[in-house]
Design an enzyme around this catalytic site. Structure first.
Site, mmCIF file in Angstrom:
data_model
loop_
_atom_site.group_PDB
_atom_site.id
_atom_site.type_symbol
_atom_site.label_atom_id
_atom_site.label_comp_id
_atom_site.label_asym_id
_atom_site.label_seq_id
_atom_site.Cartn_x
_atom_site.Cartn_y
_atom_site.Cartn_z
ATOM 1 N N TYR A 111 13.279 51.620 60.556
ATOM 2 C CA TYR A 111 13.998 52.561 59.682
ATOM 3 C C TYR A 111 15.318 51.949 59.199
ATOM 4 C CZ TYR A 111 16.311 56.669 57.932
ATOM 5 O OH TYR A 111 16.952 57.557 57.110
ATOM 6 N N TRP A 113 18.320 51.568 55.569
ATOM 7 C CA TRP A 113 18.597 51.569 54.127
ATOM 8 C C TRP A 113 18.553 50.194 53.483
ATOM 9 C CZ3 TRP A 113 21.298 55.071 50.452
ATOM 10 C CH2 TRP A 113 20.986 56.413 50.703
HETATM 11 N N1 LIG Z 1 25.923 60.054 64.815
HETATM 12 C C1 LIG Z 1 25.276 59.984 63.663
HETATM 13 N N2 LIG Z 1 24.330 59.063 63.485
HETATM 14 C C2 LIG Z 1 23.673 58.964 62.315
HETATM 15 C C3 LIG Z 1 23.969 59.851 61.260
HETATM 16 C C4 LIG Z 1 24.955 60.849 61.481
HETATM 17 O O1 LIG Z 1 25.249 61.680 60.595
HETATM 18 N N3 LIG Z 1 25.606 60.863 62.684
HETATM 19 N N4 LIG Z 1 23.293 59.750 60.080
HETATM 20 C C5 LIG Z 1 21.969 59.161 60.107
HETATM 21 C C6 LIG Z 1 21.467 58.853 58.763
HETATM 22 S S1 LIG Z 1 21.465 60.140 57.638
HETATM 23 C C7 LIG Z 1 20.965 57.644 58.414
HETATM 24 S S2 LIG Z 1 20.153 57.476 56.914
HETATM 25 C C8 LIG Z 1 21.029 56.488 59.327
HETATM 26 C C9 LIG Z 1 21.337 55.169 58.613
HETATM 27 O O2 LIG Z 1 20.993 54.107 59.405
HETATM 28 P P1 LIG Z 1 20.621 52.686 58.807
HETATM 29 O O3 LIG Z 1 20.019 52.819 57.449
HETATM 30 O O4 LIG Z 1 19.844 51.938 59.824
HETATM 31 O O5 LIG Z 1 22.063 52.039 58.654
HETATM 32 P P2 LIG Z 1 22.565 50.804 57.799
HETATM 33 O O6 LIG Z 1 23.889 50.427 58.354
HETATM 34 O O7 LIG Z 1 22.502 51.135 56.345
HETATM 35 O O8 LIG Z 1 21.519 49.663 58.159
HETATM 36 C C10 LIG Z 1 20.951 48.825 57.240
HETATM 37 C C11 LIG Z 1 20.879 47.417 57.839
HETATM 38 O O9 LIG Z 1 20.135 46.580 56.944
HETATM 39 C C12 LIG Z 1 20.786 45.326 56.825
HETATM 40 N N5 LIG Z 1 20.396 44.777 55.500
HETATM 41 C C13 LIG Z 1 20.970 44.988 54.303
HETATM 42 N N6 LIG Z 1 20.294 44.349 53.339
HETATM 43 C C14 LIG Z 1 19.265 43.715 53.936
HETATM 44 C C15 LIG Z 1 18.197 42.898 53.450
HETATM 45 O O10 LIG Z 1 18.062 42.616 52.264
HETATM 46 N N7 LIG Z 1 17.305 42.464 54.383
HETATM 47 C C16 LIG Z 1 17.411 42.738 55.704
HETATM 48 N N8 LIG Z 1 16.492 42.256 56.526
HETATM 49 N N9 LIG Z 1 18.409 43.497 56.186
HETATM 50 C C17 LIG Z 1 19.312 43.983 55.311
HETATM 51 C C18 LIG Z 1 22.249 45.650 56.953
HETATM 52 O O11 LIG Z 1 22.969 44.501 57.339
HETATM 53 C C19 LIG Z 1 22.243 46.765 57.993
HETATM 54 O O12 LIG Z 1 22.386 46.261 59.292
HETATM 55 O O13 LIG Z 1 22.026 56.722 60.329
HETATM 56 C C20 LIG Z 1 21.815 57.954 61.027
HETATM 57 N N10 LIG Z 1 22.712 58.024 62.165
HETATM 58 N N1 LIG Z 2 30.178 57.176 51.678
HETATM 59 C C1 LIG Z 2 28.964 57.390 52.193
HETATM 60 N N2 LIG Z 2 28.116 58.250 51.578
HETATM 61 C C2 LIG Z 2 26.892 58.484 52.113
HETATM 62 C C3 LIG Z 2 26.444 57.827 53.278
HETATM 63 C C4 LIG Z 2 27.358 56.933 53.916
HETATM 64 O O1 LIG Z 2 27.054 56.328 54.962
HETATM 65 N N3 LIG Z 2 28.599 56.739 53.351
HETATM 66 N N4 LIG Z 2 25.175 58.070 53.777
HETATM 67 C C5 LIG Z 2 24.187 58.669 52.871
HETATM 68 C C6 LIG Z 2 23.060 59.246 53.610
HETATM 69 S S1 LIG Z 2 21.893 58.206 54.261
HETATM 70 C C7 LIG Z 2 22.872 60.578 53.751
HETATM 71 S S2 LIG Z 2 21.496 61.174 54.566
HETATM 72 C C8 LIG Z 2 23.827 61.547 53.198
HETATM 73 C C9 LIG Z 2 24.149 62.607 54.243
HETATM 74 O O2 LIG Z 2 24.867 63.631 53.703
HETATM 75 P P1 LIG Z 2 25.332 64.846 54.679
HETATM 76 O O3 LIG Z 2 24.219 65.258 55.514
HETATM 77 O O4 LIG Z 2 25.981 65.832 53.814
HETATM 78 O O5 LIG Z 2 26.374 64.043 55.596
HETATM 79 P P2 LIG Z 2 27.505 64.286 56.658
HETATM 80 O O6 LIG Z 2 28.702 63.565 56.136
HETATM 81 O O7 LIG Z 2 27.001 63.894 57.989
HETATM 82 O O8 LIG Z 2 27.757 65.842 56.725
HETATM 83 C C10 LIG Z 2 28.495 66.573 55.789
HETATM 84 C C11 LIG Z 2 29.357 67.555 56.517
HETATM 85 O O9 LIG Z 2 28.585 68.517 57.210
HETATM 86 C C12 LIG Z 2 29.453 69.141 58.147
HETATM 87 N N5 LIG Z 2 28.690 69.681 59.261
HETATM 88 C C13 LIG Z 2 28.162 69.034 60.315
HETATM 89 N N6 LIG Z 2 27.558 69.909 61.153
HETATM 90 C C14 LIG Z 2 27.707 71.124 60.607
HETATM 91 C C15 LIG Z 2 27.297 72.443 60.987
HETATM 92 O O10 LIG Z 2 26.656 72.668 62.001
HETATM 93 N N7 LIG Z 2 27.620 73.457 60.136
HETATM 94 C C16 LIG Z 2 28.311 73.260 58.986
HETATM 95 N N8 LIG Z 2 28.532 74.308 58.212
HETATM 96 N N9 LIG Z 2 28.737 72.042 58.636
HETATM 97 C C17 LIG Z 2 28.432 70.990 59.418
HETATM 98 C C18 LIG Z 2 30.411 68.061 58.607
HETATM 99 O O11 LIG Z 2 31.739 68.588 58.589
HETATM 100 C C19 LIG Z 2 30.193 66.951 57.603
HETATM 101 O O12 LIG Z 2 31.400 66.405 57.094
HETATM 102 O O13 LIG Z 2 25.032 60.896 52.821
HETATM 103 C C20 LIG Z 2 24.800 59.747 51.996
HETATM 104 N N10 LIG Z 2 26.070 59.352 51.454
HETATM 105 MO MO LIG Z 3 20.490 59.372 55.621
#
Ligand SMILES: Nc1nc2c(c(=O)[nH]1)N[C@H]1C(S)=C(S)[C@@H](COP(=O)(O)OP(=O)(O)OC[C@H]3O[C@@H](n4cnc5c(=O)[nH]c(N)nc54)[C@H](O)[C@@H]3O)O[C@H]1N2
Ligand SMILES: Nc1nc2c(c(=O)[nH]1)N[C@H]1C(S)=C(S)[C@@H](COP(=O)(O)OP(=O)(O)OC[C@H]3O[C@@H](n4cnc5c(=O)[nH]c(N)nc54)[C@H](O)[C@@H]3O)O[C@H]1N2
Ligand SMILES: [Mo]
Length: 767
Positions: A111, A113
């Protein structure tokens, strides 16, 4: 005309300024209305000290070659190896594992991005390669909104269609009176769109809606979740209690006869069941405002004010952020929000109803037609085994044991080899200390990375990949109107290769090179993707000639014609356009879910109080949120200079309410130990009035930096050493990062250095 050079990333498009002496600079794309700074971090990151230059093998693994060994992943040194030897060692190991244990024993859920660019999509290459040699155990759903992916098909129909069908911002600006945003509409997140962004639109649209008089209510523990002009009101509530509030709104509105009976009758099933639950027929508890105020921490007056707002609003949009799914029982906020929107009855009307994830990504709420785009063909996986993606630690711990998922009983495979490309589980997974233990169990772990992050350091075999700046590609995201030719800007750093080149080299060892490459090189694949995608476009959307596109560097699809209204067709003609649910209607009671007999996800939206939140405080009294970081994407570019903006002396920041800080005698910028039974990390305090009392927040993405022998799981501030690794419920088994209690105290010892960006010890080379 001189060829223009551009590059694209998930956070934007950048023009490249190349200078022979000074190297290159990334400049904001001139058509981007609100460029993101995140991209500038690439300049410093790609050649920083954490860059991986050569294939590297963990010494303990090389000495034992597969098989179990005593030295631990994450603590061992590495040996650099030539590509020739690396291809030989990796292919022999894969052959050995397949011969001894079968393809099912390879886990390549992988999994993550990765990077933007349609051809060099890491996971597609991994799948294409493994499918050619017999397949692998895969993963289903995401870390973003797994609970919604599984529950929404039971309630409304396929969730993926809805991501791009969200009612458009312009429809909101023109028609909405009241927008209740559960979890806010965080602009920091709108910087991102998977696959690339031409122009950032969220800020402008939000301002436009506000200036046209849309009233925004930010129902969230964090004020910054909706940072906009005058028409926003902040309504804090305890994290993970939104469902109680939503149910109370449903109950109180129904009690005063507000329910839109026609809507309920025509478009929904199961209302009687649901309303029976609200009235306490099944559990003796009436889901009143009084009841919800005790759970949410909101006063009854605030709840009744909210009810009045809804009653007087002519058009109401209920918006739920994706974050609400990433919590224990994360299926419920979406289901309860749909029930509330059904009672109000504005679904399918301009600017009304329900919306998921406004500003979670830049593309949500735009109204471009989906651009049919072709991806790299990945072939077919002959292995049918999968896990819900966030069950990875449990899968490694419990081979052969059974678990529930969406009405099925499944069994965990016995994994011997993990292959990861394009994601970082040491960023994204919860309870990292548990994962690190489980991670020791497989015989071999292979990853492709460009930087020495914790995934690379915890692998046995690390194959160095190029970044997008070191290869040509095409950015073509289905809901972004800009398509970009991504030019190679610099030569591959060190001996890095693209994922495509690496898998081509491995495929050769299996005698499958031509099957893998189809005898096409990078530039031919890019043109193939372009031409095949073009063939699918409607006449007025046809792309220009490929060479012209390449020369100009980008192309924009035509502006859309109409505003988009979510579920409009169904509302206009429910018999002709039924939903893709068993009844064809919105299911406020689901016979199917009910038939699964899950006590943690029954047949209707329900409040479950059995979780780690402020209603169940014992030792740890603060609810930890770990939201998305503002200055990077997940863990990506944490090694670049822009990410530092969100840190304090290089350490992650924890936002703490003033009263909580005073009670613990912690001060601004003080480094604290954040801890619970699962782990601990250090973080620098930022005292604030913008976070609800009892709640703290550490943005995700600090690279894991275990402080060996000290009891500190991460000196840098990775919140996932604290979060809980528990499925949302038996239904979706999604991740629950936002459900977590912690405590903080001043860290009085000498501050440890941050070593997250240091490469591991590399001892000599075999060539
Ligand atoms: N506590 C907490 N944990 C969370 C979340 C949260 O809200 N709270 N959010 C979750 C969510 S929504 C998501 S989507 C995940 C995201 O989790 P990930 O998508 O696993 O996070 P990234 O840091 O984007 O990891 C992408 C990796 O790919 C590598 N990469 C980039 N380009 C390339 C390429 O071309 N080839 C290869 N082989 N590698 C490459 C980068 O160096 C990086 O290490 O995290 C989740 N984890
Ligand atoms: N700059 C930046 N943008 C991103 C990403 C990133 O890594 N960096 N990741 C991308 C990805 S993969 C995803 S999936 C999206 C995720 O987008 P979201 O799911 O919206 O991401 P979060 O920032 O985890 O959460 C938004 C807010 O939800 C609130 N929240 C958390 N728990 C609760 C709850 O129980 N109740 C309520 N009412 N609020 C709560 C928190 O205050 C938090 O700031 O963002 C994307 N955009
Ligand atoms: Mo995500």
């Amino acid at each position: 005309m001189v060829d223009m050079k551009f590059t694209a990333a998930h956070w934007g498009t950048y023009r490249v300024n190349q200078n022979k002496r000074k190297g290159f600079k990334l400049l904001a794309f001139e058509h981007d209305k609100d460029p993101s700074e995140i991209g500038m971090g690439l300049e410093s990151a790609i050649n920083s000290r954490s860059r991986i230059h050569k294939p590297a093998f963990r010494r303990g693994w090389l000495e034992k070659k597969g098989g179990q060994n005593e030295s631990k992943r994450g603590e061992d040194e590495f040996v650099e190896v030539s590509w020739e030897d690396a291809f030989e060692l990796v292919s022999s190991e894969i052959k050995r594992v397949i011969f001894a244990h079968g393809n099912e024993s390879i886990y390549a859920g992988s999994y993550g991005w990765a990077s933007a660019g349609r051809f060099h999509h890491a996971q597609s290459h991994l799948r294409r390669f493994l499918n050619l040699i017999g397949g692998y155990t895969y993963s289903k759903n995401t870390y973003s909104y797994a609970a919604a992916e599984v529950i929404i098909p039971h309630v409304l129909g396929n969730f993926y269609n809805f991501l791009f069908d969200t009612t458009s911002w312009e429809s909101i600006s023109d028609n909405t009176s009241l927008l209740i945003a559960f979890g806010g509409i965080p602009l920091k997140n709108g910087q991102i769109s998977q696959g690339g962004v031409g122009s950032h639109i969220q800020k402008e649209y939000l301002r436009q809606a506000s200036s046209k008089g849309v009233k925004f209510l930010n129902v969230s523990p964090l004020k910054s979740d909706l940072e906009t002009v005058g028409t926003t009101e902040w309504i804090p509530l305890k994290p993970n209690t939104d469902v109680a509030l939503m149910l109370a709104l449903c109950y109180e509105l129904d009690k005063v006869g507000f329910t839109n009976k026609d809507f309920i009758e025509r478009y929904t099933v199961g209302f009687e069941n649901f309303i029976g639950y609200l009235n306490g027929f099944s559990d003796g508890v009436v889901k009143s405002a009084h009841w919800a105020s005790k759970i949410t921490g909101m006063s009854k007056e605030v709840i009744f004010d909210l009810i009045e707002e809804i009653k007087k609003s002519e058009r109401t949009m209920i918006s739920v952020s994706w974050s609400l799914t990433r919590q224990s029982h994360g299926e419920q906020p979406y289901w309860a929000a749909i029930a509330l929107a059904s009672i109000i009855g504005d679904i399918g009307k301009p600017g009304g109803g329900i919306g998921f994830g406004y500003s979670a990504m830049n593309s949500i709420g735009n109204h471009y037609e989906k651009i049919p785009a072709v991806s790299l063909p990945v072939g077919k996986n002959s292995i049918k085994k999968f896990i819900p993606v966030a069950r990875i630690s449990e899968m490694l711990e419990r081979p052969g044991e059974s678990f529930d998922y969406n009405g099925s009983k499944l069994t965990y495979p016995n994994i011997k080899l993990i292959y990861w490309a394009g994601g970082n589980p040491f960023h994204h997974h919860q309870d990292l200390n548990r994962m690190i233990k489980a991670w020791q169990l497989p015989e071999t772990i292979i990853s492709h990375e460009w930087c020495w992050n914790a995934l690379a350091k915890h692998s046995d075999i690390v194959l160095p990949v190029t970044t997008p700046l070191e290869r040509n590609d095409i950015a073509l995201a289905p809901r972004d109107p800009y398509m970009v030719f991504m030019s190679k800007i610099v030569d591959p750093i060190g001996e890095s290769k693209s994922d495509f080149e690496i898998f081509s080299g491995l495929a050769e060892k299996f005698g499958l090179e031509h099957d893998y490459t189809e005898k096409k090189a990078e530039k031919e694949w890019i043109k193939w993707i372009y031409d095949e995608s073009n063939a699918r476009q409607k006449n007025n959307h046809k792309f220009p000639d490929f060479d012209d596109f390449k020369k100009k560097g980008w192309h924009k699809s035509p502006e859309p014609l109409s505003q988009q209204i979510f579920l409009k067709e169904f509302i206009e003609a429910p018999e002709k356009n039924p939903l893709d649910t068993p009844s064809g209607k919105i299911e406020l009671f689901s016979k199917q879910i009910d038939s699964f007999g899950y006590s943690d996800c029954v047949g209707h939206p329900k409040w479950y109080g059995d979780k780690e939140y402020l209603g169940n405080v014992l030792r740890y009294k603060l609810h930890l949120l770990s939201n998305q970081p503002k200055f990077k994407l997940h863990s990506q570019l944490d090694n670049g200079r822009v990410a530092d903006k969100e840190k304090s002396d290089g350490r992650a920041v924890i936002e703490v309410n003033k009263i909580d800080a005073e009670a613990r005698n912690v001060k601004d910028n003080m480094v604290v130990r954040v801890f619970n039974d699962r782990g601990s990390c250090l973080a620098a305090v930022k005292i604030s009035d913008n976070i609800m009392q009892g709640v703290v927040n550490i943005p995700t993405g600090a690279w894991l930096d275990p402080l060996k022998g000290s009891g500190i799981s991460c000196a840098h501030g990775n919140p996932n050493v604290l979060t809980n690794d528990l499925g949302t419920s038996k239904l979706a088994q999604g991740p629950t990062a936002h459900t977590c209690l912690v405590e903080i105290e001043q860290f009085k010892e000498e501050l440890p250095e941050i070593r997250a960006f240091d490469p591991p010890k590399i001892t000599g080379s075999n060539k």
